[in-house]
Design an enzyme around this catalytic site. Sequence first.
Site, PDB file in Angstrom:
ATOM      1  N   VAL B  61       0.778  -1.098  -0.020  1.00  0.00           N
ATOM      2  CA  VAL B  61       0.049  -0.101  -0.041  1.00  0.00           C
ATOM      3  C   VAL B  61       0.653   1.384  -0.004  1.00  0.00           C
ATOM      4  CG1 VAL B  61      -0.258   0.105   2.495  1.00  0.00           C
ATOM      5  CG2 VAL B  61      -1.901   1.051   1.051  1.00  0.00           C
ATOM      6  N   ARG B  63       3.415   2.002  -1.676  1.00  0.00           N
ATOM      7  CA  ARG B  63       3.737   2.244  -3.002  1.00  0.00           C
ATOM      8  C   ARG B  63       2.624   3.524  -3.686  1.00  0.00           C
ATOM      9  NH1 ARG B  63       4.210  -2.564  -7.090  1.00  0.00           N
ATOM     10  NH2 ARG B  63       5.896  -3.144  -5.863  1.00  0.00           N
ATOM     11  N   ASP B  64       1.653   3.145  -3.115  1.00  0.00           N
ATOM     12  CA  ASP B  64       0.565   4.178  -3.768  1.00  0.00           C
ATOM     13  C   ASP B  64       0.044   5.319  -3.010  1.00  0.00           C
ATOM     14  OD1 ASP B  64      -0.846   4.570  -6.271  1.00  0.00           O
ATOM     15  OD2 ASP B  64      -2.735   3.806  -5.185  1.00  0.00           O
ATOM     16  N   LEU B  65       0.534   5.076  -1.482  1.00  0.00           N
ATOM     17  CA  LEU B  65      -0.067   5.930  -0.562  1.00  0.00           C
ATOM     18  C   LEU B  65      -0.091   7.468  -0.947  1.00  0.00           C
ATOM     19  CD1 LEU B  65      -1.552   5.447   2.044  1.00  0.00           C
ATOM     20  CD2 LEU B  65       0.586   5.689   3.199  1.00  0.00           C
ATOM     21  N   ASP B  67      -0.047   9.224  -3.634  1.00  0.00           N
ATOM     22  CA  ASP B  67      -0.873   9.420  -4.839  1.00  0.00           C
ATOM     23  C   ASP B  67      -2.161   9.425  -4.328  1.00  0.00           C
ATOM     24  OD1 ASP B  67       0.307   9.631  -7.310  1.00  0.00           O
ATOM     25  OD2 ASP B  67      -0.501   7.832  -7.870  1.00  0.00           O
TER      26      ASP B  67
END
Lengths: 571, 107
Positions: B61, B63-65, B67
């Site tokens: 998670v 990796r995208d947090l 964004d």
Amino acid sequence: MKLFTIVAISIAVLVQSLAAQAPPPKEPKEPTEKEKEELDSGIPIANELVRKTCSPCHKVDDKLRLSRISWRRTTPEGWEQTIKRMISLDGLKLEPAEAREILKYLSNTLGLAPEEARPAAFEVEKRMIDYKYAANKDAEEVCTKCHSMGRVISQRRSKTEWELLIAMHRGYYPLSDFQAFRRGGPPQTQPGPDGSPPDNRHPMDKVIPHLTDALALKTPEWSAWSANMRAPKLAGQWAFAGYQAGKGYFYGATTIKPGDKEDEFLTETRYTRVKTGDVIERKGKAIVYTGFQWRGRSESGASGKDSLREVMFLDRGQREISGRWFTGAYDETGIDVTLKRIGNDSIVLGIDHASLPAGSAREVQIHGVNFPANLSAAAIDFGPGVSVKRLVSATPALVRVEVEIAKDATIGPRDIGVAGAFREAGAVVYDKIDEIKVRPQAGMARVGGINFPKEFQQFEAIAFNNGADRKPDTKDDISLGPVDVTWSIEEYTATFDDDDKTYVGTLDDNGLFTPNVDGPNPKRKNRADNYGDVWVVATLKLPDGKVLRARAHLLVTVPLYMKFDQPEVAQ
Amino acid sequence: MKHLRSVNRKAQRIENDVVALQGPPQQPAAAPHIPLGCSLVFSPGWEADRNGGTAGLCQPVERDLFDCHTGCFWPAQVPDQLNHAPDWTAKCAAAQKDWRKIDLVFP
């Protein structure tokens, strides 16, 4: 002089031309009947502190109504969240004492009636339930894309207020337009099933008429409740009955004393965990909003470590208070509590072994209050097929008896009577365990422990008898209450080579799931976090050697990085 | 398909498809379980993916947090940069490495 004349003439011409260009002053538009009605439905704010604090932004009219505020009603939690937003995003400055007064005034004057607050109780009691909003599919879809429907159904607003609420969401969270509020994809060209023209309104536009109607500001329930509302008189002795998944039943008593103000109370509770005999003592305080909404906090022991938040509802007759006492980073651990006012009569709270197998004899503890001193075995009644053989001991709060359950006793629930006081379906007679079920059927936990807190999930296994029709999963199935089982985790295969079982966490002997730590796991493929979904399996070996199995789905998932919570309502 | 009979496996597959397409539409799968408050409906959701599991979630998670934070893509789950937490990433340049420094926000 010549120059002055030219300048003067130029200015005069300019002014004239500007005046000619300026639009004529607008005639004030006459409000329609509906708009007038909506305006009139606003609730005046009599409290000077609320007016003084809010009026820099919210306009006060000649009837002491404040713009926006007067056209909305909600729970204490709803108002607290708004006050917090005014502080964090709109620069409001408040002392804690002022915030308390404002919160109480708004919750009492612009609150909910009991009939309105009950359906949304799960939201404030922080219950993890499956909720289906059946009244309107569009409303459910639009709102639950980001948050629980509980937030919505604990609001009552005028039409303009619902529109402004949606506008507020669009302003603060611009992407919500794409996520929820506006229609995506090509426009509909086909007529509806009833031949009506295609409805190409945006979801948010479809929802407003429903919300205005279903969750209206002006309701008969609120008119009736607000006319009758008062601070409740709760001081006295109350019988305490509680149930917590994984721990079982608790019985005891609560003393409620008056607090500093007429709607504030101090509590002392002493209860016994039936399964182990442990005694727990708690001290707390509570505020009752809107005449019926109990918001409290209690602590056990001198350190005050074991703190529980209390959210309960008082019944209209002021004889019963029920709700949930909870704790945990995600409020996931809680006791379902019912307090019953103690008068002169006896009250039977419950027994230690609620399920009684036919053809057996055993000692049973009956918990309650005000049991008479000269009790005899004849005064204790378990209904047909169950005979009370002997009174072992008796105190005003606990009676021990020996009972014998006939071999041919009809299976089904039994009311338990002690000296004329009855507990409905306090025990159940059964012949065999036919199946077990795991509760909840769909659990959720969140990884944590390093940076973010863990969310635990307690499972329990409930035994069932098939009932008189002897068929499983029918209406006459008899619940025999929680049973001790062996717990295990099995893979729920969702992908090729699924490995969730190895990483998600552990399940203890009592059915409590503890998730693994948060953060990327270098040992896992793609450095994935320790989340996943698995089966939680309960196995019960019966005395005759037969093995019963049941399972539930467990989702172990990501933490929440932002927590909308309002613990302040109890302080 | 009354008068023709498929003789090899490929023909059998075609026949299956043709028969399926000619028949009534298949029932959609039963709806997945949606946890309370879960934003399942985005694709993928926050707590659960569209099948009610975690296989379709961003992995990890972190990796995208950010964004989610800058675009306020999960406004009820992740603090938004626009209003509630403009400095949320101040102590943490790369969430995958510095995730221990990420704060929990109480709006």
